[in-house]
Write a protein that holds these residues in place. Sequence first.
Motif, PDB file in Angstrom:
ATOM      1  N   VAL A  45     -52.101 -22.573 -16.603  1.00 48.81           N
ATOM      2  CA  VAL A  45     -51.109 -22.275 -16.847  1.00 48.81           C
ATOM      3  C   VAL A  45     -49.853 -23.215 -16.218  1.00 48.81           C
ATOM      4  N   SER A  46     -48.833 -23.498 -16.757  1.00 53.25           N
ATOM      5  CA  SER A  46     -47.819 -24.485 -16.504  1.00 53.25           C
ATOM      6  C   SER A  46     -46.565 -23.740 -15.997  1.00 53.25           C
ATOM      7  N   LEU A  47     -46.016 -24.232 -15.048  1.00 51.51           N
ATOM      8  CA  LEU A  47     -44.971 -23.225 -14.224  1.00 51.51           C
ATOM      9  C   LEU A  47     -43.619 -24.006 -14.435  1.00 51.51           C
ATOM     10  N   ARG A  48     -42.285 -23.259 -14.333  1.00 55.20           N
ATOM     11  CA  ARG A  48     -41.060 -23.641 -14.439  1.00 55.20           C
ATOM     12  C   ARG A  48     -40.760 -23.709 -12.825  1.00 55.20           C
ATOM     13  N   VAL A  49     -40.539 -24.851 -12.220  1.00 53.00           N
ATOM     14  CA  VAL A  49     -40.093 -24.562 -10.937  1.00 53.00           C
ATOM     15  C   VAL A  49     -38.608 -25.748 -10.934  1.00 53.00           C
ATOM     16  N   PRO A  50     -37.936 -25.564  -9.887  1.00 53.18           N
ATOM     17  CA  PRO A  50     -36.731 -26.324  -9.845  1.00 53.18           C
ATOM     18  C   PRO A  50     -37.068 -27.636  -9.868  1.00 53.18           C
ATOM     19  N   LYS A  51     -36.052 -28.670 -10.428  1.00 57.32           N
ATOM     20  CA  LYS A  51     -36.220 -29.891 -10.525  1.00 57.32           C
ATOM     21  C   LYS A  51     -36.678 -30.765  -9.447  1.00 57.32           C
ATOM     22  N   LEU A  52     -35.981 -30.423  -8.435  1.00 61.87           N
ATOM     23  CA  LEU A  52     -36.322 -31.092  -6.965  1.00 61.87           C
ATOM     24  C   LEU A  52     -37.872 -31.079  -6.696  1.00 61.87           C
ATOM     25  N   ILE A  53     -38.263 -29.587  -6.813  1.00 58.60           N
ATOM     26  CA  ILE A  53     -39.591 -29.380  -6.665  1.00 58.60           C
ATOM     27  C   ILE A  53     -40.680 -30.423  -7.378  1.00 58.60           C
ATOM     28  N   ASP A  54     -40.461 -30.305  -8.674  1.00 57.40           N
ATOM     29  CA  ASP A  54     -41.037 -31.114  -9.370  1.00 57.40           C
ATOM     30  C   ASP A  54     -41.085 -32.658  -9.126  1.00 57.40           C
ATOM     31  N   LYS A  55     -39.959 -33.078  -8.896  1.00 60.20           N
ATOM     32  CA  LYS A  55     -39.713 -34.669  -8.439  1.00 60.20           C
ATOM     33  C   LYS A  55     -40.595 -34.892  -6.944  1.00 60.20           C
ATOM     34  N   LEU A  56     -40.478 -33.827  -6.074  1.00 62.48           N
ATOM     35  CA  LEU A  56     -41.082 -34.026  -4.917  1.00 62.48           C
ATOM     36  C   LEU A  56     -42.922 -33.922  -5.101  1.00 62.48           C
ATOM     37  N   HIS A  57     -43.184 -32.972  -6.054  1.00 61.99           N
ATOM     38  CA  HIS A  57     -44.674 -32.743  -5.992  1.00 61.99           C
ATOM     39  C   HIS A  57     -45.261 -33.374  -7.327  1.00 61.99           C
ATOM     40  N   LEU A  58     -44.485 -34.476  -7.768  1.00 67.64           N
ATOM     41  CA  LEU A  58     -45.176 -35.429  -8.904  1.00 67.64           C
ATOM     42  C   LEU A  58     -45.315 -34.442 -10.107  1.00 67.64           C
ATOM     43  N   ASN A  59     -44.720 -33.571 -10.564  1.00 67.21           N
ATOM     44  CA  ASN A  59     -44.849 -32.557 -11.707  1.00 67.21           C
ATOM     45  C   ASN A  59     -46.215 -32.124 -11.591  1.00 67.21           C
ATOM     46  N   PHE A  60     -46.758 -31.663 -10.527  1.00 60.29           N
ATOM     47  CA  PHE A  60     -47.881 -30.838 -10.499  1.00 60.29           C
ATOM     48  C   PHE A  60     -47.529 -29.714 -11.464  1.00 60.29           C
ATOM     49  N   THR A 105     -52.011 -20.186  -9.031  1.00 63.55           N
ATOM     50  CA  THR A 105     -51.314 -19.989 -10.159  1.00 63.55           C
ATOM     51  C   THR A 105     -51.733 -20.698 -11.416  1.00 63.55           C
ATOM     52  N   ASN A 106     -52.571 -21.617 -11.241  1.00 67.20           N
ATOM     53  CA  ASN A 106     -53.051 -22.802 -12.071  1.00 67.20           C
ATOM     54  C   ASN A 106     -54.082 -22.061 -13.138  1.00 67.20           C
ATOM     55  N   PRO A 130     -57.146 -25.703 -22.855  1.00 68.73           N
ATOM     56  CA  PRO A 130     -56.104 -25.597 -21.895  1.00 68.73           C
ATOM     57  C   PRO A 130     -54.884 -24.733 -22.042  1.00 68.73           C
ATOM     58  N   LEU A 131     -54.586 -24.513 -23.459  1.00 63.49           N
ATOM     59  CA  LEU A 131     -53.611 -23.624 -23.620  1.00 63.49           C
ATOM     60  C   LEU A 131     -53.959 -22.264 -23.331  1.00 63.49           C
ATOM     61  N   VAL A 132     -55.140 -22.017 -23.231  1.00 63.52           N
ATOM     62  CA  VAL A 132     -55.362 -20.575 -23.071  1.00 63.52           C
ATOM     63  C   VAL A 132     -56.129 -20.312 -21.572  1.00 63.52           C
TER      64      VAL A 132
END
Length: 365
Positions: free
Chosen positions: A274-289, A256-257, A269-271
């Motif tokens: 891709v940035s994703l919206r994922v659950p907050k817990l996932i962002d916490k676990l995966h270091l905001n990847f 998805t990147n 990079p804006l073209v």
Amino acid sequence: MTFVEKQTLIPQAQYAKALRPLLPEEAFAPDFSKLVILFINLTILILGWAIAKHLDRWHLYLLWLYLPLAVVMGNSVIVLLFSSHDLMHGSVIRNSRLSYIIGFIGLIMLWMPPTLWKAVHNRVHHNKTNSLNDPDRNYLSAQPKTWGKWIQNLFVPSNEVNFIGLTVGMATAWGVHTFRNLTSVVLFNCESVNYVPAAFKVSAEERWKIATEFLLIIIIHLSILAYLEFNPLKLVLSYFLPCGIGYAGVMFYIYTNHMLCQMTSVNDPLVNSVSLRVPKLIDKLHLNFSYHTEHHIFPGMNSDYYPLVQKLLEIHYPGCINLLNFADAWRLLMLSPRHYKNEITFTDWIGEKSVICPLSQASKN
């Protein structure tokens, strides 16, 4: 008032120059907590194998109790990559020799020599993102139908892939990606290698280091298998299953990147990201990847501050960032072909279909 109306491609450095004064100094200071996270997840894997050592003594009807631990170990494989990723971008510690040693440890479960990672990811991918020279891009329809292209066509999410190929691919595509780039530089080290999306060269010293590092990684993996006594039950539950889960999680992000984006001759990079919206817990676990566009603007930044970068992008470049819900990004991947016909058009394996990249400038206008 915005910095620019999004009409033309803007180099990454221009975004960084515009946004850097708006960010706090601590966002660019070393973040030692990522080092702690790396070693915590390494410890989880070691404890998992220590428990698995005795699985042959468990009653069959109790083996399912190991499955939650296998899932946790799989997540640790993901976190080892992401924490090593931050480490090798220089956002964790500044000591390059120590970063190299810890990076090697963190990347062992990913079969990735750190010297290869710095070459393919830091040096090539970040500077030539989704261009003709990016090893991580989709294959071109015009490229030869090599074994690398054939395997990717079978595994990568698209409107052509079948369930079995996608399932197998999620667990193994990371290995294919590593094997392609590893053999390309170790065996050939020239830009004419045609089974990778884009070949690149490394120095003679790097070439030997990559080969040596990979040999050490093989020895360590064999040591893990030997510790587990090459027992099929222990290997399936504590080695292959966690690795498969971890690689699948990593590949979800990698797919998805950039793979929904158009190719760009200018690294915007804006073209091309891709940035994703994922659950907050996932962002916490995966270091905001999931904040991948933000990472491509500031690759050496403390990832805790990527949400702030996203807010600044939405203020100063409104409507320009490719920001998708994770489920929507996956749906778009599954609805479109995976080969580039040209910079803004996808096509299928035989080159018959023509689908405008859903995130291209053409599709937005």
